[in-house]
Design a protein around this motif. Structure first.
Motif, PDB file in Angstrom:
ATOM      1  N   LEU A   1       0.740  -1.202   0.001  1.00 39.38           N
ATOM      2  CA  LEU A   1      -0.014  -0.102  -0.091  1.00 39.38           C
ATOM      3  C   LEU A   1       0.817   1.258   0.116  1.00 39.38           C
ATOM      4  CD1 LEU A   1      -2.597  -0.984   2.481  1.00 39.38           C
ATOM      5  CD2 LEU A   1      -3.014  -0.731   0.050  1.00 39.38           C
ATOM      6  N   CYS A   2       2.070   1.211   0.598  1.00 37.18           N
ATOM      7  CA  CYS A   2       2.800   2.218   0.479  1.00 37.18           C
ATOM      8  C   CYS A   2       3.852   2.619  -0.522  1.00 37.18           C
ATOM      9  CB  CYS A   2       3.656   2.268   1.958  1.00 37.18           C
ATOM     10  SG  CYS A   2       2.654   2.429   3.615  1.00 37.18           S
ATOM     11  N   CYS A   3       4.113   1.596  -1.217  1.00 35.32           N
ATOM     12  CA  CYS A   3       5.082   1.763  -2.188  1.00 35.32           C
ATOM     13  C   CYS A   3       4.371   1.583  -3.670  1.00 35.32           C
ATOM     14  CB  CYS A   3       6.174   0.730  -2.047  1.00 35.32           C
ATOM     15  SG  CYS A   3       5.736  -1.125  -2.694  1.00 35.32           S
ATOM     16  N   ILE A   4       3.126   1.540  -3.753  1.00 31.56           N
ATOM     17  CA  ILE A   4       2.428   1.451  -4.913  1.00 31.56           C
ATOM     18  C   ILE A   4       2.361   2.721  -5.773  1.00 31.56           C
ATOM     19  CG2 ILE A   4       0.120   1.940  -4.211  1.00 31.56           C
ATOM     20  CD1 ILE A   4      -0.991  -0.102  -6.138  1.00 31.56           C
ATOM     21  N   TRP A   5       2.371   3.808  -4.749  1.00 31.07           N
ATOM     22  CA  TRP A   5       1.985   5.248  -5.585  1.00 31.07           C
ATOM     23  C   TRP A   5       3.151   5.788  -6.290  1.00 31.07           C
ATOM     24  CZ3 TRP A   5      -2.838   4.808  -4.922  1.00 31.07           C
ATOM     25  CH2 TRP A   5      -3.135   4.207  -3.795  1.00 31.07           C
ATOM     26  N   PRO A   6       4.602   5.750  -5.784  1.00 25.82           N
ATOM     27  CA  PRO A   6       5.666   6.147  -7.082  1.00 25.82           C
ATOM     28  C   PRO A   6       5.520   5.396  -8.049  1.00 25.82           C
ATOM     29  CG  PRO A   6       6.360   5.815  -4.416  1.00 25.82           C
ATOM     30  CD  PRO A   6       4.960   5.252  -4.369  1.00 25.82           C
ATOM     31  N   MET A   7       5.198   4.346  -8.041  1.00 25.21           N
ATOM     32  CA  MET A   7       5.426   3.549  -9.485  1.00 25.21           C
ATOM     33  C   MET A   7       4.170   3.931 -10.287  1.00 25.21           C
ATOM     34  SD  MET A   7       6.688  -0.467  -8.857  1.00 25.21           S
ATOM     35  CE  MET A   7       5.819  -0.834  -6.964  1.00 25.21           C
ATOM     36  N   VAL A   8       2.873   4.046  -9.693  1.00 26.36           N
ATOM     37  CA  VAL A   8       1.880   4.547 -10.548  1.00 26.36           C
ATOM     38  C   VAL A   8       2.214   6.066 -11.128  1.00 26.36           C
ATOM     39  CG1 VAL A   8      -0.745   5.007 -10.583  1.00 26.36           C
ATOM     40  CG2 VAL A   8       0.176   3.178  -9.251  1.00 26.36           C
ATOM     41  N   ILE A   9       2.509   6.950 -10.292  1.00 30.11           N
ATOM     42  CA  ILE A   9       3.219   8.343 -10.880  1.00 30.11           C
ATOM     43  C   ILE A   9       3.965   8.158 -11.709  1.00 30.11           C
ATOM     44  CG2 ILE A   9       3.861  10.574  -9.973  1.00 30.11           C
ATOM     45  CD1 ILE A   9       2.566   9.760  -7.366  1.00 30.11           C
ATOM     46  N   ASN A  10       5.191   7.742 -11.589  1.00 26.31           N
ATOM     47  CA  ASN A  10       6.172   7.781 -12.552  1.00 26.31           C
ATOM     48  C   ASN A  10       5.887   7.020 -13.682  1.00 26.31           C
ATOM     49  OD1 ASN A  10       9.091   9.030 -11.357  1.00 26.31           O
ATOM     50  ND2 ASN A  10       7.775   8.152  -9.714  1.00 26.31           N
ATOM     51  N   THR A  11       5.225   5.847 -13.585  1.00 26.87           N
ATOM     52  CA  THR A  11       4.756   5.357 -14.880  1.00 26.87           C
ATOM     53  C   THR A  11       3.838   6.237 -15.866  1.00 26.87           C
ATOM     54  OG1 THR A  11       5.165   3.209 -13.799  1.00 26.87           O
ATOM     55  CG2 THR A  11       3.764   3.247 -15.987  1.00 26.87           C
ATOM     56  N   SER A  12       2.759   6.753 -15.240  1.00 26.63           N
ATOM     57  CA  SER A  12       1.946   7.526 -15.794  1.00 26.63           C
ATOM     58  C   SER A  12       2.623   8.658 -16.294  1.00 26.63           C
ATOM     59  CB  SER A  12       0.876   8.092 -15.033  1.00 26.63           C
ATOM     60  OG  SER A  12       1.351   8.682 -13.907  1.00 26.63           O
ATOM     61  N   VAL A  13       3.583   9.402 -15.921  1.00 30.41           N
ATOM     62  CA  VAL A  13       4.165  10.430 -16.315  1.00 30.41           C
ATOM     63  C   VAL A  13       5.157  10.127 -17.350  1.00 30.41           C
ATOM     64  CG1 VAL A  13       5.814  12.231 -15.839  1.00 30.41           C
ATOM     65  CG2 VAL A  13       4.213  11.853 -14.123  1.00 30.41           C
ATOM     66  N   GLY A  14       5.937   8.947 -17.228  1.00 31.35           N
ATOM     67  CA  GLY A  14       6.649   8.482 -18.459  1.00 31.35           C
ATOM     68  C   GLY A  14       5.865   8.274 -19.684  1.00 31.35           C
ATOM     69  N   VAL A  15       4.629   7.513 -19.571  1.00 28.90           N
ATOM     70  CA  VAL A  15       3.939   7.182 -20.708  1.00 28.90           C
ATOM     71  C   VAL A  15       3.268   8.457 -21.164  1.00 28.90           C
ATOM     72  CG1 VAL A  15       1.710   5.798 -21.548  1.00 28.90           C
ATOM     73  CG2 VAL A  15       3.536   4.822 -19.589  1.00 28.90           C
ATOM     74  N   ALA A  16       2.966   9.527 -20.495  1.00 27.87           N
ATOM     75  CA  ALA A  16       2.153  10.436 -21.023  1.00 27.87           C
ATOM     76  C   ALA A  16       3.205  11.492 -21.627  1.00 27.87           C
ATOM     77  CB  ALA A  16       1.734  11.491 -19.935  1.00 27.87           C
ATOM     78  N   SER A  17       4.467  11.281 -21.484  1.00 31.73           N
ATOM     79  CA  SER A  17       5.482  12.162 -22.009  1.00 31.73           C
ATOM     80  C   SER A  17       6.135  11.657 -23.127  1.00 31.73           C
ATOM     81  CB  SER A  17       6.757  12.275 -20.995  1.00 31.73           C
ATOM     82  OG  SER A  17       6.263  13.106 -19.746  1.00 31.73           O
ATOM     83  N   LEU A  18       5.505  10.564 -23.919  1.00 30.87           N
ATOM     84  CA  LEU A  18       5.962  10.193 -24.959  1.00 30.87           C
ATOM     85  C   LEU A  18       6.424  10.942 -26.188  1.00 30.87           C
ATOM     86  CD1 LEU A  18       3.858   6.589 -25.588  1.00 30.87           C
ATOM     87  CD2 LEU A  18       6.354   6.628 -25.094  1.00 30.87           C
ATOM     88  N   ASN A  19       7.425  10.795 -26.808  1.00 29.58           N
ATOM     89  CA  ASN A  19       7.602  11.602 -28.272  1.00 29.58           C
ATOM     90  C   ASN A  19       6.464  11.587 -28.908  1.00 29.58           C
ATOM     91  OD1 ASN A  19       8.713  12.597 -30.691  1.00 29.58           O
ATOM     92  ND2 ASN A  19      10.699  12.193 -29.779  1.00 29.58           N
ATOM     93  N   SER A  20       5.952  12.762 -29.465  1.00 30.89           N
ATOM     94  CA  SER A  20       4.706  12.488 -30.415  1.00 30.89           C
ATOM     95  C   SER A  20       5.323  11.986 -31.694  1.00 30.89           C
ATOM     96  CB  SER A  20       4.319  14.264 -30.756  1.00 30.89           C
ATOM     97  OG  SER A  20       5.536  14.934 -31.068  1.00 30.89           O
ATOM     98  N   ASP A  21       6.291  12.108 -32.207  1.00 34.47           N
ATOM     99  CA  ASP A  21       6.725  11.485 -33.544  1.00 34.47           C
ATOM    100  C   ASP A  21       6.620   9.891 -33.344  1.00 34.47           C
ATOM    101  OD1 ASP A  21       7.375  13.854 -34.396  1.00 34.47           O
ATOM    102  OD2 ASP A  21       9.596  13.669 -34.001  1.00 34.47           O
ATOM    103  N   TRP A  22       6.979   9.268 -32.043  1.00 31.39           N
ATOM    104  CA  TRP A  22       6.505   8.089 -32.022  1.00 31.39           C
ATOM    105  C   TRP A  22       5.380   7.651 -32.057  1.00 31.39           C
ATOM    106  CZ3 TRP A  22      10.571   7.517 -27.424  1.00 31.39           C
ATOM    107  CH2 TRP A  22      11.842   7.879 -27.708  1.00 31.39           C
ATOM    108  N   VAL A  23       4.558   8.330 -31.426  1.00 31.42           N
ATOM    109  CA  VAL A  23       3.014   8.205 -31.525  1.00 31.42           C
ATOM    110  C   VAL A  23       2.352   8.309 -32.654  1.00 31.42           C
ATOM    111  CG1 VAL A  23       0.773   8.971 -30.508  1.00 31.42           C
ATOM    112  CG2 VAL A  23       2.806   8.932 -29.176  1.00 31.42           C
ATOM    113  N   ASN A  24       2.876   9.285 -33.583  1.00 25.54           N
ATOM    114  CA  ASN A  24       2.446   9.374 -35.078  1.00 25.54           C
ATOM    115  C   ASN A  24       3.052   8.394 -35.894  1.00 25.54           C
ATOM    116  OD1 ASN A  24       1.230  11.975 -34.409  1.00 25.54           O
ATOM    117  ND2 ASN A  24       3.228  12.960 -35.050  1.00 25.54           N
ATOM    118  N   VAL A  25       4.156   7.779 -35.725  1.00 25.08           N
ATOM    119  CA  VAL A  25       4.647   6.428 -36.308  1.00 25.08           C
ATOM    120  C   VAL A  25       3.692   5.393 -36.006  1.00 25.08           C
ATOM    121  CG1 VAL A  25       6.422   4.816 -36.525  1.00 25.08           C
ATOM    122  CG2 VAL A  25       6.947   7.260 -36.611  1.00 25.08           C
TER     123      VAL A  25
END
Length: 332
Positions: A204-228
């Protein structure tokens, strides 16, 4: 002006020295010599400070007392293993003797019930923290990917994350204890309740940093890769497998490293209160014991906890380096 000239001369001399020395000597100096100097200075301050601190149980333990306890704790572990081997040998001899007199006799095997040693408690703590960490990763990483890919889901779940993220493990522990006691009612449980309570509290205490960092990393994908991905008309699963995960590995591992550090800290407090037979319980038992050696044994546990935490972090760093396509992406 004079100080500026002095700094320029110093930098020039340093650059000259670096140019004259082979690279491996410079790297060795940075990697070994400087940390060794730092450790020696720390040990010096620790020794001086310990000699000037008097407690109700005597002098505060210094490095020499801790090294003595390391040997004592290891010897206790060896003696315990010898007692365990002797116990099973006596039991086997007794059963063989009974079988010789009565071939119909069904041998009885009893488990050794000796006290856990310090090394046993280290192993218990590692099993507990890794179990809680793995459960958290199984939940957090897919959830983080889903949140990063969907702004609507992010908007819906983000308030919940922000509310529960700062909650202390000491607040979760009573709730987890009551729930586990109510639900986990097996007469022959596979795992002890104290282990389940500690593991869930860690999760319960270590789940949140993983959720936050994973979501930030996914949301910050290079737009060119998404377009490809859109041009190639990749399916959702293939998009995640080929584009999202490789690009998000640095952020995911940053969250995992933060979570593992939090998990290790949380575990010690959880074991103290849940009485799970790990390092936390060892520290609490020695504090309650109050013998002349208790302080040095507690300090030994503190050093071991720190070393294990450091090794866990280095292990995660090496895994990131192996799995990431960008070998310079890890946070040191």
């Amino acid at each position: 002006m004079a100080s500026l000239i002095a700094r320029l001369i110093t930098r020039k001399n340093e650059s000259v020295i670096k140019a004259q020395l082979p690279p491996f000597i410079v790297n060795f100096f940075k990697a070994v010599t400087l940390p060794s100097i730092g450790i020696l200075i720390f040990l010096l301050f620790w020794t001086v400070g310990a000699n000037n601190i008097d407690t109700s149980l005597g002098k505060f333990p210094g490095p020499s007392q801790v090294m003595t306890q390391v040997g004592n704790l290891f010897n206790e572990h060896v003696e315990s293993r010898e007692k365990e081997a002797a116990f099973y040998e006596r039991q086997e001899n007794r059963n063989q003797a009974r079988l010789a007199k009565d071939p119909m006799y069904k041998p009885k095997t009893r488990a050794y019930t000796g006290k856990e040693t310090f090394i046993d408690q280290i192993i218990t703590s590692l099993i507990t923290v890794l179990s809680g960490f793995v459960v958290a990763a199984i939940v957090a990483i897919p959830l983080g990917i889903a949140i990063g890919l969907s702004k609507s889901l992010n908007t819906a779940i983000n308030p919940i994350i922000q509310i529960f993220k700062p909650v202390s493990p000491l607040a979760w522990l009573p709730l987890v204890t009551m729930v586990v006691s109510a639900v986990y009612t097996s007469t022959d449980p596979m795992f002890a309740k104290s282990f389940i309570v500690s593991m869930i509290t860690v999760t319960l205490c270590c789940i949140w940093p993983m959720v936050i960092n994973t979501s930030v990393g996914v949301a910050s994908l290079n737009s060119d890769w998404v377009n490809v991905s859109k041009v190639l008309r990749l399916s959702a699963f293939t998009h995640i497998q080929k584009i999202v995960l490789p690009a998000s590995v640095p952020a995911i591992f940053t969250g995992m490293r933060l979570s593992l550090g939090i998990a290790w800290m949380v575990l010690i407090a959880a074991e103290m209160l849940a009485q799970n037979p790990g390092l936390g319980k060892f520290v609490w038992d020695e504090f309650q014991n109050g013998s002349s050696e208790s302080l040095s044994r507690i300090m030994t546990a503190v050093i071991v906890i720190g070393l294990i935490g450091f090794l866990l972090d280095r292990t995660m760093m090496q895994l990131q380096r192996i799995l990431s396509w960008d070998k310079n992406s890890e946070v040191r």
